[in-house]
Scaffold this motif. Sequence first.
Motif: not given
Length: 301
Positions: A62-72
Amino acid sequence: GWNYQNCLPYFKRAETWAGGEDQYRGGSGPLHTTNGRRKNPLYSAFVQAGVQAGYPRTSDYNGKQQEGFGSMAMTVKDGVRWSTSSAYLQSEELNTNNLEVQTDSVVQRVLFDTCTDTAKTTTHTNNSANSSSSSKPRATGIEVVNARGERLRIGAKKEVILAAGAIGSPHLLQVSGIGKASHLDSIGVDVVRELAGVGENLQDHLEILVQQECTKPLTLYKDIQPLSKLKIGIRWILSVLSGGWIQPGLGGTNHFESCAFVRSSPEVPYPDIQYHFCPVAISYDGNSPVKNHGFQAHVGP
């Protein structure tokens, strides 16, 4: 307008992000949001698998970069789901002098300054705005039916805000005379203003589950057994009663603590597929668990 730059200040104003305020996140709003603790190793394994497959990692979708894998992220505070009611209606800062909640009342339509019907109704007004002959109809209030079957008209001093959801809001507009003229005519509603897009282009949040057996006993399978669920519930209750002094444990999360937003092909300009990862194989409503250690990814547009 409704573009990202215009809407972002309102999202920030509504939010208190556990990571602190930044360019994209709010720090003092009524709605608390946070990431999960990701204690189960499968959460990190899911993210690492995505990176190994060539996808980027994101620290905040929800920040600078949406694309990718990470925490929800989730709307949770101290292990308790922080709903709209928690954020606004139960807030200590709620100003009850300018708020009246009417339960068991169903909105029938929005009233406009072009409304001419004179049906006899029980009325309740709040400094209703004066009618005008403007070519663009102006919303002046709403018509509701309460639990006693009374039809009431509630006038608006400044504006009428519809917040009935992706289906309810366009439905209210249509029965109020705002929508595609041919459709309004087919349901016997006089056209107040033709807007052909009302009620169109609904994008449902469909998804599928991809389940996989886990070769090691790392999942939440043992935690969904009856005795374990009882222990989880007791700990969560004690956490709530202690004001968060006792950690809520597994009862304080929705268990979707890792996710991904990816593009279906390199030609797509922005992510159009999302994954929600859960370290147990079970149906969405919590029933029909797979009787073995497993995990799953929810995949949808």
